[in-house]
Structures are given as structure tokens and as C-alpha cells.
Design an enzyme around this catalytic site. Structure first.
Site, PDB file in Angstrom:
ATOM      1  N   LYS A   1      13.644  -3.195  23.106  1.00 16.34           N
ATOM      2  CA  LYS A   1      12.562  -2.216  23.208  1.00 16.34           C
ATOM      3  C   LYS A   1      12.096  -1.810  21.811  1.00 16.34           C
ATOM      4  CE  LYS A   1      13.959   0.092  27.516  1.00 16.34           C
ATOM      5  NZ  LYS A   1      12.739  -0.220  28.297  1.00 16.34           N
TER       6      LYS A   1
ATOM      7  N   ARG B   1      17.269  -3.905  38.017  1.00 10.19           N
ATOM      8  CA  ARG B   1      17.248  -4.666  39.285  1.00 10.19           C
ATOM      9  C   ARG B   1      18.381  -5.687  39.326  1.00 10.19           C
ATOM     10  NH1 ARG B   1      11.237  -6.378  37.760  1.00 10.19           N
ATOM     11  NH2 ARG B   1      11.431  -4.387  36.678  1.00 10.19           N
TER      12      ARG B   1
END
Ligand code: BES
Ligand code: ZN
Ligand code: MN
Length: 496
Positions: free
Chosen positions: A272, A346
Site C-alpha cells: 500500500k 477474502r
């Protein structure tokens, strides 16, 4: 923080604060009128001069200079009477708790406005507001500012049933403290709360509240074939964990609550940007909400069984980290092609959700700070709901509504499945920007083994500037704790 029903007479009890609500569309009446009279009309004057406007969340206070036993009077704006509901009451109570903190009040009498619906529910909302609003993360400062512990005494409307009110206080305290537990865990930074330590917190809570608990460490995860949680955690020196909490009710049906517990999400190899990366210590608030809810459920003892699953890992870049292009095998046997290591939630949740199905859950409700796209869609006001079962979705929406939390459903169109196909695996983990919040939820739903499944993306409301009750203490909100508790009641009720 203490909340109790006032024992004696409101006018005969000394306190640092006497708090009274005023409706915007009604004049000064009842207890407010009496206080106004005792104080020589100063309340009426403040309203006429618009120093105090009885709009929602506005407040005003004055000293009583010995004319009343309470040292100060605090007026709270309630807004319009027909718009004043339990959700508003919770917020106003939260604001009052903060006000009392600023006034350094050790004791406060709270005149509960008359309510709609059940008295227990009304008192519960007020109690929740006071305990949530009065909470603050203790922090790590060497010389912290001292805080007062306000003791709140609720003065009931006339002819109210005290037993019902006592029950409201009891339930409200349990739920609010569970929510504050989630907030506290959220605030802790990832050097002080990595997966093993969060699992230990879960064990501590389980022992304190009488829940069964199991913690799967990395070797157990390996044995079980939980390649998703392992992959996400393999770049960190702090290994991943799966926590299984169990509450046993009387009935055969089981609700599974599953939470994303990424104690820090750097993005991994798909790193990020630096800006705001510190906030990714909050990426475990789904798991914290599950733990909070489970602690409340243990105390409130609903009829159904509830299993809580916390998927804990730290997503880091390193020589051992999982990489784009990797193919991993999950507990279900389904394979996932990793296209972006920052779509890690996920991947970890895949194992936890299929484990919930493996345990025989009748409903699986999962919550996670899953996508930045959820913030684009709904800001910080609501959780995004993606469900494969409309009956369950309806229950979740109704539970949130009752709990004063916001949930907004997005459509799980079958066409979206195309987006997460993979050439080499059963699915890919990063289908791109189109419908990003929906595809994320649908990917997780693929692991529910066809059981009724609902996903709540709390990327927006999990931590906010406004705080859990709006315009209050900023940071981790503990959102979904209250909804989950309500959901256990709703699902139990529908069985009878
Ligand atoms: N934890 C983040 C989502 C997030 C971002 C929550 C900002 C709250 C604030 C999640 O793991 C993530 O990185 N999601 C990616 C998915 C993408 C790579 C498909 C995202 O939303 O950008
Ligand atoms: Zn994440
Ligand atoms: Mn991520």
C-alpha cells in the site's frame, strides 16, 4: 462507568449534574419547567435568546448556585418529538456522557424522556449510549490526563415499570461493554496486538464469559489444509491463527459469526502507499466485533447456538510472503489465484467461512473491513451487505435497524461471477475495480458451501472521525457488535 436506576426522588438527590431533555417543537414543561422556575427563568431565557437550541445533539449547561441539590443542570436537545426514537436516544445519551466527562461530573441524574416501544428497549438504548459515549481508549501516554468515572442514575418517567427498566440497564451494559471491548482491541497497534496476542485476548474473554474456545496455530492450520490464512500470514514473523469460539444454546440451529482479523494490512508484496497506512492496524475490527458479540451472547444466552470465528493474520511483504501469481489451496479444496496480495481479507476469510460451513452452521454472517470501494459507495455511514440468501439479508437489515446501526444491501448479480474467474484456479482474488465491494463479498460467499450467507463490509463504519454515535470520540467504533446481538434474538424468535 456505572449506570443504575435512581433510587430516591430526583429533587432530593444531590448530584454534580442533572440532565434533562428538551424537544425542539415543544415548550418548557414537566421537570424542565420546574427547574426553570427554581432557577428564576434562566432556562427559558437561554432558549429565547437562542443560547440553547433544542436541536439533536446540542447541549447547554448552567450552575444552580444552591437553588437545587444538583450542582449543574445540563439541557440536551432532543429534536422533534415524532422523530425521537431509540437510535436518537442512544446518541443523545452518548453526548451527555461526553459532556459529563468535560464537566468532570462524578455523579449525574439523567431524566429519561418518555419513549416509544418497550421500556426495557428504551432504557437499554440510553444505557448503551452512556457507556459507549463515556468510553475512551486508554492509550499509551506516560502521563495520561486523568479521567472521571461518572456514575449515572436514570430517573424513569412516572409510572414506569422498574423491573423492565432494570432489565434494560442490564442488557444495555452487557452490549455496550462488548462494543467497547471491540473498540479497545481496534485501537491497539499491531506491534502490541498481533495474531497470537489477539487470539490470547479471545481466550481470556472466553474464559471470563464461559465460552468454549479453540485456537488453531500454524501447524494446526497446516494439518487442516487452511492454505488461505496461512498464505496471508506467511510473510510475517507473527504467525496466523484461527480462533473458534462456541456458545451453546438449547436449540439445534447454529449461527456462525465470522470476522476478518488482519492485525496489520501493509498490502504485502502489493504494498500500500505510505499515506494513512497506520490505519491498517484497524483491519482486524471484523474479528474484534465477533469477539465482542460473542462475549455479549455468552451473557445474554439466546436459545440458538452461536459459533464465532476469527481469522487472524498479519499481511506483510518479505522474502517469505505470498506473491501475485501464487495459487493456494483453501480448506474447502477450492484454489485461489492471487493477483493482488492486498486483497488478502477474502483469502483468509475463505478458510474461516468454509470452516463455519464444515461445523454445520445454518446461517453464516461474516464481517470485514474488506474494500476501500465500500467507503467510496457508502462513506462511513453504513456497512455494505452482500448476501446469497434474501431471508437472512432481511434479518440482518432488521437487526441492524433495531440496533441503531446502518446496513445497505448491494446486489449479488450472478453476472459478476465472470469477473473473478481464473485461467488456472477456481477463482482469482482480485477481479478489478468494477463492483469491487460486491465481487469481494461474492468471492467470500463461494466458500459458504451453499449455506445462507451474508457479508458485511465495514470498511466505512469500522473507524470514523465521528465515532460510534456520531460527533463523538473518533476512531474504532465496534460497529456490528450490537447488530450481531440483535440478530441472535431475531433468528431465535423466528424458530418459535
Ligand atoms: N483492508 C483493506 C480494505 C480497506 C481499505 C479498508 C481502506 C478500510 C480502508 C483490504 O484488505 C484491501 O486492501 N482491499 C483492496 C482490494 C483490492 C486490492 C482488490 C482495496 O480495497 O483496495
Ligand atoms: Zn485488509
Ligand atoms: Mn488489503
Amino acid at each position: 462507568m456505572e449506570v443504575r436506576l435512581l433510587e430516591g426522588d430526583l429533587w432530593q438527590t444531590p448530584a454534580d449534574v442533572l440532565a434533562l431533555g428538551v424537544y425542539e417543537d415543544e415548550g418548557i414543561e414537566g421537570a424542565v419547567a420546574r427547574v426553570n422556575q427554581e432557577l428564576g427563568g434562566v432556562l427559558a431565557e437561554a432558549i429565547t435568546r437562542r443560547e440553547f437550541e433544542p436541536k439533536p445533539l446540542k447541549s447547554w449547561h448552567t450552575y444552580t448556585l444552591g437553588r437545587l441539590l444538583a450542582r449543574r443542570v445540563v439541557l440536551l436537545g432532543l429534536g422533534r418529538r415524532h422523530e425521537f426514537d431509540a437510535t436518537q436516544l442512544r446518541k443523545v445519551a452518548g453526548r451527555l456522557a461526553q459532556e459529563c466527562q468535560q464537566l468532570k461530573a462524578e455523579t449525574a441524574i439523567v431524566a429519561l424522556p418518555e419513549g416509544t416501544g418497550s421500556l426495557a428497549g428504551w432504557v437499554q438504548a440510553a444505557t448503551e449510549g452512556l457507556i459507549i459515549g463515556g468510553w475512551r481508549f486508554s492509550g499509551y501516554k506516560r502521563d495520561p490526563e486523568p479521567r472521571v468515572e461518572t456514575r449515572f442514575w436514570l430517573a424513569l418517567p412516572e409510572a414506569a415499570d422498574r423491573r423492565a427498566a432494570e432489565e434494560g440497564v442490564r442488557v444495555g451494559r452487557i452490549v455496550a461493554e462488548a462494543q467497547n471491548l471491540a473498540r479497545d482491541l481496534g485501537w491497539r497497534p499491531s506491534n502490541l496486538l498481533y495474531p497470537d496476542l489477539l487470539a490470547k485476548e479471545a481466550v481470556r474473554v472466553a474464559h471470563a464469559s464461559g465460552l468454549e474456545v479453540e485456537v488453531f496455530d500454524e501447524s494446526r492450520l497446516q494439518e487442516l489444509g487452511m492454505g488461505g490464512i496461512l498464505a496471508v500470514g506467511q510473510g510475517s514473523q507473527y504467525p496466523p491463527r484461527l480462533v473458534v469460539l462456541r456458545y451453546r444454546g438449547q436449540r439445534p440451529q447454529t449461527l456462525a459469526l465470522v470476522g476478518k482479523g488482519i492485525t496489520f494490512d501493509s498490502g504485502g508484496i502489493s504494498l500500500k502507499p505510505a499515506q494513512g497506512m497506520d490505519e491498517m492496524k484497524f483491519d482486524m475490527l471484523g474479528a474484534a466485533a465477533v469477539l465482542g458479540a460473542m462475549s455479549a451472547i455468552a451473557a445474554l444466552k439466546p436459545p440458538i447456538n452461536v459459533v464465532g470465528l476469527m481469522a487472524l493474520a498479519q499481511n506483510m511483504p518479505s522474502g517469505t510472503a505470498y506473491k501475485p501469481g501464487d495459487v493456494i489451496t483453501t480448506f474447502s479444496g477450492k484454489t485461489i489465484e492471487i493477483l493482488n496480495t492486498d486483497a488478502e481479507g477474502r483469502v483468509a476469510l475463505a478458510d474461516a467461512v468454509s470452516y463455519a460451513a464444515h461445523l454445520g452452521a445454518d446461517w453464516i454472517v461474516e464481517t470485514s473491513t474488506l474494500t476501500g470501494a465500500a467507503i467510496i459507495a457508502l462513506g462511513h455511514e453504513a456497512a455494505a451487505l452482500i448476501a446469497t440468501d434474501q431471508l437472512l439479508a432481511g434479518e440482518v437489515v432488521a437487526a441492524a435497524e433495531e440496533a441503531g446501526e446502518r446496513v445497505w444491501q448491494l446486489p449479488a448479480y450472478p453476472e459478476f461471477k465472470e469477473l473473478y474467474k481464473s485461467q488456472v484456479a477456481d477463482l482469482n482474488n482480485s477481479p478489478g475495480r468494477d463492483a469491487g465491494t460486491i465481487t469481494a463479498g461474492m468471492i467470500v460467499s463461494e466458500f459458504a458451501d451453499g449455506r445462507p450467507f451474508a457479508h458485511l463490509d465495514i470498511a466505512g463504519p469500522a473507524w470514523t472521525k465521528a465515532g460510534p454515535l456520531n460527533a463523538q470520540e473518533q476512531g474504532a467504533t465496534g460497529v456490528m457488535v450490537r447488530t450481531f446481538v440483535r440478530l441472535t434474538h431475531r433468528l431465535s424468535r423466528d424458530l418459535t
